[in-house]
Design a protein around this motif. Sequence first.
Motif: not given
Length: 311
Positions: A43, A49-50, A55, A57-58, A61-62, A64-65, A69
């Motif tokens: 992470e 970004s976090l 952005k 995202i939290s 969301d990690f 899923r990313l 992604e």
Amino acid sequence: MTNRRQFLQYSAAAAATSLTASSLLAQERPGGQDAPFKISLAEWSLHRSLRDASKGISNLDFPRLAKEEFGIDAVEYVNQFFKDKAQDEAYLTDLKGRCDDLGVKSLLIMCDGEGNLGDPDNNARTRAVENHYKWVDAAKFLGCHSIRVNAASRGSYEEQMKLASDGLRRLSEYAKPKGLNVLVENHGGLSSNGAWLAATIEKTQMDNCGTLPDFGNFYVTRGKTPEMYDRYKGVEELMPYAKAVSAKSHDFDADGNEIHTDYEKMMRIVLDHGYHGYVGIEYEGSKDSEYDGIKKTKTLLERVAAKLAKA
């Protein structure tokens, strides 16, 4: 939402998995006999970004990313991105559910900011050990095999080894019946001295206390005249105790090679020790965006894996 009883029942069921099986999770050869290792995502690769509210995202969301992604289905969390959630049953249930829905494995939690496990003050060292208990429990609930900790201490070479091994042993004793490993990363100070860290792990006399060798964290001291330990020697010394591996990356040349670490040489060291588990991408560079840096590191690891699979 689970209630407290359900949470404890789930945790107890997870603890029923033996330590041996938990350790094997980190050592198994995923993807068939031709795959020398599998790739996970740390992470910390997304820390900017976090931390950037724009952005949107939290930590939730990690997973899923990682999957959508980057095409990565195994993740390594950093506790500071859900610092106040270690004992939040609803939050952990939500996070675990997202991973289950996506088919993403939770491998470990990297823990910082909970005190020095080798603190010379016995009371402070005890507090540090106990501060990590909640992360052991959270890791167990999420289905991880380990937590990653630091072995910070003060004093002479021998004194720090004695103190750090004491704190690590006590924490490992708490984690062992729960089927969790306690892993130490080379992360500055004497922990970045491969010989010192290997001897410290050995001194704990706990088979669930191991290492997480990082390709790039071998600065024993920083400043104008930094002392840097040889990264290849360090990884060689730490691999006999490794239950996870961190592929640190910063900068790449025109051919996609990491300019600070020879990935092929490093991965030969890793594989020569019989390790065929997950290798976590940890991009820390600034020349490429976090997303591009992660993708470049993944491409490099895949290229090395393909070459070594034929060797």
